[in-house]
Design a protein around this motif. Structure first.
Motif, PDB file in Angstrom:
ATOM      1  N   LYS A 140       0.836  -1.196   0.000  1.00 59.63           N
ATOM      2  CA  LYS A 140       0.000   0.000   0.000  1.00 59.63           C
ATOM      3  C   LYS A 140       0.877   1.254   0.000  1.00 59.63           C
ATOM      4  N   THR A 141       0.307   2.319  -0.511  1.00 62.66           N
ATOM      5  CA  THR A 141       1.000   3.606  -0.517  1.00 62.66           C
ATOM      6  C   THR A 141       0.562   4.424   0.693  1.00 62.66           C
ATOM      7  N   VAL A 142       1.531   4.867   1.471  1.00 59.64           N
ATOM      8  CA  VAL A 142       1.265   5.696   2.652  1.00 59.64           C
ATOM      9  C   VAL A 142       1.802   7.100   2.391  1.00 59.64           C
ATOM     10  N   GLY A 143       0.934   8.080   2.505  1.00 57.74           N
ATOM     11  CA  GLY A 143       1.332   9.475   2.353  1.00 57.74           C
ATOM     12  C   GLY A 143       1.536  10.116   3.704  1.00 57.74           C
ATOM     13  N   LEU A 144       2.735  10.602   3.941  1.00 59.41           N
ATOM     14  CA  LEU A 144       3.068  11.253   5.211  1.00 59.41           C
ATOM     15  C   LEU A 144       2.987  12.761   5.032  1.00 59.41           C
ATOM     16  N   ALA A 145       1.963  13.371   5.598  1.00 60.14           N
ATOM     17  CA  ALA A 145       1.797  14.819   5.530  1.00 60.14           C
ATOM     18  C   ALA A 145       2.406  15.416   6.787  1.00 60.14           C
ATOM     19  N   GLY A 146       3.667  15.814   6.655  1.00 53.19           N
ATOM     20  CA  GLY A 146       4.454  16.269   7.792  1.00 53.19           C
ATOM     21  C   GLY A 146       5.597  15.317   8.028  1.00 53.19           C
ATOM     22  N   PHE A 161       7.026  -2.721   6.917  1.00 51.89           N
ATOM     23  CA  PHE A 161       5.766  -3.317   6.487  1.00 51.89           C
ATOM     24  C   PHE A 161       5.697  -3.489   4.970  1.00 51.89           C
ATOM     25  N   GLY A 162       6.715  -3.066   4.268  1.00 51.15           N
ATOM     26  CA  GLY A 162       6.707  -3.202   2.817  1.00 51.15           C
ATOM     27  C   GLY A 162       5.797  -2.207   2.124  1.00 51.15           C
ATOM     28  N   THR A 163       5.601  -1.041   2.731  1.00 55.92           N
ATOM     29  CA  THR A 163       4.766  -0.011   2.126  1.00 55.92           C
ATOM     30  C   THR A 163       5.578   0.863   1.180  1.00 55.92           C
TER      31      THR A 163
END
Length: 319
Positions: A140-146, A161-163
């Motif tokens: 999955k794609t995780v977007g970190l805002a900050g 986690f392999g993201t």
């Protein structure tokens, strides 16, 4: 020296009791709630979650220091404090261990949403095995805002986690992207691209003029359909009604919140009937984090008494 602890007596894991034990020579007064009636007669303020406005500061007749327990100083009128010559200090998240604790809670919320934690107990109680169907974080794609202390701590942990990781911060930073293993780190102007690409969007931003109400009617439409929103930053980032509508309509698959538009939130708010995992602002309330915060606050109280320079002072004029 008198210190006002702007919180209930036993808040924050017994922090006040620890400070009293470490500094028996000082007088500590708990306000009893998260409001400040007056600062008259106090040398130090520990504001916790209380607003420190210009009006509140007008009551200060001998205040020398505003010492925040954690990093957040959004509620402090820095200009008014500076005009009055009052030092303002915090304990940064990456120093106290707070960032690590909040990042762990963020992953807890992500996993809970991915595995439909709200209904697992019901399935177990009803004897239905092999359900509910969950999602894996892998791929999955995780977007970190900050990408301050919390965002960096999340990136380190999520790599395992392999993201796929992407991020935005005030300024683009290819060096940070390489260091943390993100595909890219862009500026805040590229938030729409992050929202459109991410399966999970995790906010760890402060609440200020640039970010207040960041998730609104316009930006909620930019999220990838069926994405999850996690807010570990400040409640003011997200407009409550917009989030409720997005969850009710299925525009968002779910949300995880440790912070709210009002604190504490209304326990009877119908938004809690949606696919929402909520925790009562406990991201940094762990043994490691509170010990680190205690050490920082205690050291600055000692330094103030002895006339030494204070740690992590934030009230200097910007250059």
């Amino acid at each position: 020296m008198r210190i006002l602890f702007a919180a209930p007596e036993n808040a924050w894991g017994g922090m006040l009791a620890k400070l009293r034990t470490a500094h028996p020579e000082l007088e500590f007064v708990a306000s009893g709630d998260f409001r400040i009636a007056t600062l008259q007669g106090f040398d130090v303020l520990i504001p916790t979650m209380s607003e420190v406005s210009s009006l509140v500061l007008q009551s200060a007749d001998r205040l020398q220091l505003i010492q925040q327990m954690g990093a957040g100083l959004e509620g402090v009128d820095m200009s008014a404090a500076r005009e009055r010559g009052i030092a303002v200090c915090n304990v940064p998240t990456d120093v106290s261990g707070n960032a690590d604790s909040v990042a762990e809670l963020g992953i807890y919320l992500m996993l809970g949403l991915a595995r439909n934690a709200r209904v697992i107990g019901q399935h177990l109680q009803e004897g239905r095995l092999g359900r509910p169907m969950g999602l894996s974080l892998k791929g999955k794609t995780v977007g970190l805002a900050g990408l301050g202390g919390i965002g960096k701590a999340l990136a380190v942990r999520l790599a395992g986690f392999g993201t796929r990781l992407i991020g935005v911060k005030r300024q683009p930073d290819t060096g940070l992207a390489q260091q943390l293993g993100l595909d890219w780190v862009a500026g805040m102007d590229d938030l729409p691209e992050l929202l459109a690409a991410a399966d999970f969007v995790v906010f760890s931003l402060p609440d200020n003029e640039a970010t207040h109400g960041l998730i609104n009617e316009r930006t909620i439409e930019l999220f990838k359909p069926g994405a999850f929103l996690i807010n570990l930053g400040r409640g003011g980032l997200v407009e409550r009604d917009v989030l409720h509508q997005a969850l009710s309509s299925g525009r968002l698959a779910g949300a995880g919140l440790d912070v709210f538009w009002q604190e504490p939130p209304d326990a009877n708010d119908p938004i809690f009937d949606c696919n929402l995992l909520a925790t009562p602002h406990i991201g940094g309330v762990t043994d490691i984090s509170l010990e680190g915060i205690y050490q920082g606050v205690s050291e600055n109280l000692r330094r103030l008494q002895s006339g030494q320079s204070l740690l992590y002072r934030q009230d200097f004029n910007p250059t």
